[in-house]
Design a protein around this motif. Structure first.
Motif, PDB file in Angstrom:
ATOM      1  N   ARG A  48       0.812  -1.215   0.000  1.00  0.00           N
ATOM      2  CA  ARG A  48       0.000   0.000   0.000  1.00  0.00           C
ATOM      3  C   ARG A  48       0.848   1.269   0.000  1.00  0.00           C
ATOM      4  O   ARG A  48       0.484   2.267  -0.622  1.00  0.00           O
ATOM      5  CB  ARG A  48      -0.925  -0.024   1.216  1.00  0.00           C
ATOM      6  CG  ARG A  48      -1.797   1.223   1.357  1.00  0.00           C
ATOM      7  CD  ARG A  48      -2.750   1.065   2.527  1.00  0.00           C
ATOM      8  NE  ARG A  48      -3.804   0.118   2.221  1.00  0.00           N
ATOM      9  CZ  ARG A  48      -5.101   0.402   2.266  1.00  0.00           C
ATOM     10  NH1 ARG A  48      -5.510   1.601   2.595  1.00  0.00           N
ATOM     11  NH2 ARG A  48      -5.991  -0.517   1.971  1.00  0.00           N
ATOM     12  N   TYR A  49       1.969   1.242   0.709  1.00  0.00           N
ATOM     13  CA  TYR A  49       2.747   2.462   0.898  1.00  0.00           C
ATOM     14  C   TYR A  49       4.086   2.435   0.155  1.00  0.00           C
ATOM     15  O   TYR A  49       5.014   3.161   0.512  1.00  0.00           O
ATOM     16  CB  TYR A  49       2.967   2.698   2.394  1.00  0.00           C
ATOM     17  CG  TYR A  49       1.675   2.757   3.171  1.00  0.00           C
ATOM     18  CD1 TYR A  49       0.683   3.675   2.836  1.00  0.00           C
ATOM     19  CD2 TYR A  49       1.422   1.874   4.223  1.00  0.00           C
ATOM     20  CE1 TYR A  49      -0.522   3.726   3.525  1.00  0.00           C
ATOM     21  CE2 TYR A  49       0.224   1.922   4.919  1.00  0.00           C
ATOM     22  CZ  TYR A  49      -0.745   2.846   4.571  1.00  0.00           C
ATOM     23  OH  TYR A  49      -1.931   2.888   5.263  1.00  0.00           O
ATOM     24  N   GLN A  50       4.162   1.629  -0.899  1.00  0.00           N
ATOM     25  CA  GLN A  50       5.415   1.513  -1.632  1.00  0.00           C
ATOM     26  C   GLN A  50       5.806   2.806  -2.338  1.00  0.00           C
ATOM     27  O   GLN A  50       6.967   2.995  -2.711  1.00  0.00           O
ATOM     28  CB  GLN A  50       5.320   0.372  -2.647  1.00  0.00           C
ATOM     29  CG  GLN A  50       4.230   0.546  -3.686  1.00  0.00           C
ATOM     30  CD  GLN A  50       4.132  -0.656  -4.614  1.00  0.00           C
ATOM     31  OE1 GLN A  50       5.136  -1.103  -5.172  1.00  0.00           O
ATOM     32  NE2 GLN A  50       2.931  -1.199  -4.763  1.00  0.00           N
ATOM     33  N   ASN A  51       4.843   3.719  -2.497  1.00  0.00           N
ATOM     34  CA  ASN A  51       5.124   4.994  -3.153  1.00  0.00           C
ATOM     35  C   ASN A  51       5.782   6.002  -2.208  1.00  0.00           C
ATOM     36  O   ASN A  51       6.218   7.066  -2.640  1.00  0.00           O
ATOM     37  CB  ASN A  51       3.810   5.578  -3.698  1.00  0.00           C
ATOM     38  CG  ASN A  51       4.018   6.809  -4.552  1.00  0.00           C
ATOM     39  OD1 ASN A  51       4.872   6.793  -5.436  1.00  0.00           O
ATOM     40  ND2 ASN A  51       3.261   7.862  -4.298  1.00  0.00           N
ATOM     41  N   GLU A  52       5.856   5.673  -0.924  1.00  0.00           N
ATOM     42  CA  GLU A  52       6.397   6.616   0.052  1.00  0.00           C
ATOM     43  C   GLU A  52       7.912   6.460   0.162  1.00  0.00           C
ATOM     44  O   GLU A  52       8.405   5.368   0.429  1.00  0.00           O
ATOM     45  CB  GLU A  52       5.740   6.388   1.411  1.00  0.00           C
ATOM     46  CG  GLU A  52       4.241   6.631   1.383  1.00  0.00           C
ATOM     47  CD  GLU A  52       3.601   6.551   2.749  1.00  0.00           C
ATOM     48  OE1 GLU A  52       4.333   6.344   3.748  1.00  0.00           O
ATOM     49  OE2 GLU A  52       2.375   6.694   2.827  1.00  0.00           O
ATOM     50  N   PRO A  53       8.647   7.555  -0.002  1.00  0.00           N
ATOM     51  CA  PRO A  53      10.114   7.475   0.055  1.00  0.00           C
ATOM     52  C   PRO A  53      10.594   6.955   1.409  1.00  0.00           C
ATOM     53  O   PRO A  53      10.215   7.477   2.457  1.00  0.00           O
ATOM     54  CB  PRO A  53      10.549   8.934  -0.151  1.00  0.00           C
ATOM     55  CG  PRO A  53       9.388   9.601  -0.798  1.00  0.00           C
ATOM     56  CD  PRO A  53       8.168   8.917  -0.274  1.00  0.00           C
ATOM     57  N   GLY A  54      11.402   5.903   1.371  1.00  0.00           N
ATOM     58  CA  GLY A  54      11.992   5.380   2.606  1.00  0.00           C
ATOM     59  C   GLY A  54      11.014   4.701   3.538  1.00  0.00           C
ATOM     60  O   GLY A  54      11.310   4.556   4.736  1.00  0.00           O
TER      61      GLY A  54
END
Length: 383
Positions: free
Chosen positions: A70-76
């Motif tokens: 779900r949050y793979q687009n968030e840097p780091g």
């Protein structure tokens, strides 16, 4: 955390026929009555329950995998707090205080994701009722002066801005910058970091880093761990079990008056947050259904609940970390007074005072259309 075996997702247990007078459940027990005793058509209510069971949350039951996807687009992005596998759909329908329908495993302790935010704002309500937070338009920097609210922009943020997610706080908390949470897709890192500032109170942005800033600010205000405040002032008075937990992160321990305390998170975005059973979640909802009263005693002020469930200037369908059936996103055929807590995985606590009705769901499809249809079917089952 340890994996657990899920119980069979069979039909709801047969109800016991008891008194139909409104009541508050005693600790460790909760009456379940035949739907007809509380004004429901049993077949139509059973069909509503079946709808909830058939619309399971379409994501892996291993919630670590779900978060990473779900949050793979968030840097780091990485998980910093505890996680727990889920099981199948679970829920309760309650009218006049009594359970009329039950499915799944309501006794099981589960993650509740952003329903944690509604618990967090309730701790702010305790501070308000105690006179520690009399002016929600006061600058948070008046209390939290350790650098968290330094700078002209952050210094102008009020407690109301934090609670209705319109603060646009900028900075880093526990190694997480505000801009890493839910950035728009297709932007470079430089573009993500260069998002324009908005005057606090004017722009809504669902952002767990900023919610965690609100939690940290309340810890600074109350000088006590927030779970201890919630337990003493809310969960114990409403007869909740001792099984719930409220977690922070591996690096969110801070020193307050010479004691080390965990600054808890407002959701499971990075792990952590509230882990609680459906029964205890329902007790929390029942407190709000009854405007802060519990079995003749006042637990939370009616005034706080009114403020927490009022539309905010920047987002008409959002109050102090409660969602409202208002504004452009409203279901026009459902009562406008409805409000609900909402967390990833179809974790909902729906409060309908007009019908003295409470609906609690876990692991149902989180599409708002599905929630709307379930509410519609439950209300439609009333005779």
């Amino acid at each position: 955390m340890n994996r657990q075996v899920c119980a069979d997702q069979g039909a709801p247990a047969a109800p016991r026929l008891l008194d139909s007078a409104p009541y508050f459940p005693p600790r460790g027990d909760w009456e379940q009555v035949a739907p007809a005793r509380e004004g429901f058509d049993a077949a139509r209510l059973a069909a509503a329950v079946q709808y909830a069971q058939e619309n399971e949350f379409p994501a892996p039951r291993d919630l670590r995998i779900m978060n990473l996807q779900r949050y793979q687009n968030e840097p780091g992005y990485r998980m910093k707090g505890p996680m727990k596998d889920r099981c199948g759909p679970t829920g309760l329908v309650i009218r006049h205080g009594r359970i009329v329908a039950s499915w799944g495993e309501p006794q099981r302790v589960d993650m509740t994701f952003s329903v944690s935010k509604s618990y967090l704002s309730t701790v702010a309500g305790v501070a308000y009722d105690d006179g520690l937070l009399p002016d929600l338009e006061a600058a948070v920097a008046d209390v939290v002066w350790d650098g968290t609210f330094d700078g002209a922009h952050n210094a102008s943020i009020t407690w109301a801005d934090l609670l209705n997610q319109s603060s646009d706080w900028r900075g880093m908390l526990f190694g997480q910058p505000d801009w890493m949470d839910r950035p728009a897709e297709g932007l470079t890192l430089e573009q993500i970091r260069a998002q324009p500032l908005h005057r606090p109170g004017t722009f809504f942005k669902y952002n767990d880093v900023r919610v965690n800033v609100a939690s940290y600010a309340l810890l600074q205000l109350l000088r006590r761990p927030l779970p201890a405040v919630l337990r003493e002032r809310i969960m114990n008075p409403i007869g909740a079990s001792p099984s719930w937990r409220w977690y922070g992160y591996e690096d969110s321990t801070v020193e307050i008056d010479g004691q080390m305390m965990v600054s808890v998170s407002g959701g499971g975005h990075y792990g952590g947050g509230m882990f609680v059973s459906t029964y205890d979640q329902a007790r929390f909802g029942l407190l709000f259904l009854n405007e802060g009263l519990w079995n003749g005693g006042r637990v939370l002020s009616k005034r706080w609940i009114e403020m927490a469930t009022a539309p905010s200037p920047a987002m008409p369908d959002y109050g102090f970390m409660w969602w409202l059936n208002r504004g452009p996103s409203a279901w026009p055929d459902l009562p406008g007074h409805l409000f609900f807590a909402d967390g990833v995985g179809g974790n909902y606590v729906v409060v309908d005072r007009e019908h003295d009705l409470l609906i609690v769901t876990r692991w149902m499809d989180e599409d708002r259309a599905v929630l709307g249809e379930l509410i519609r079917r439950v209300i439609g089952a009333l005779r």
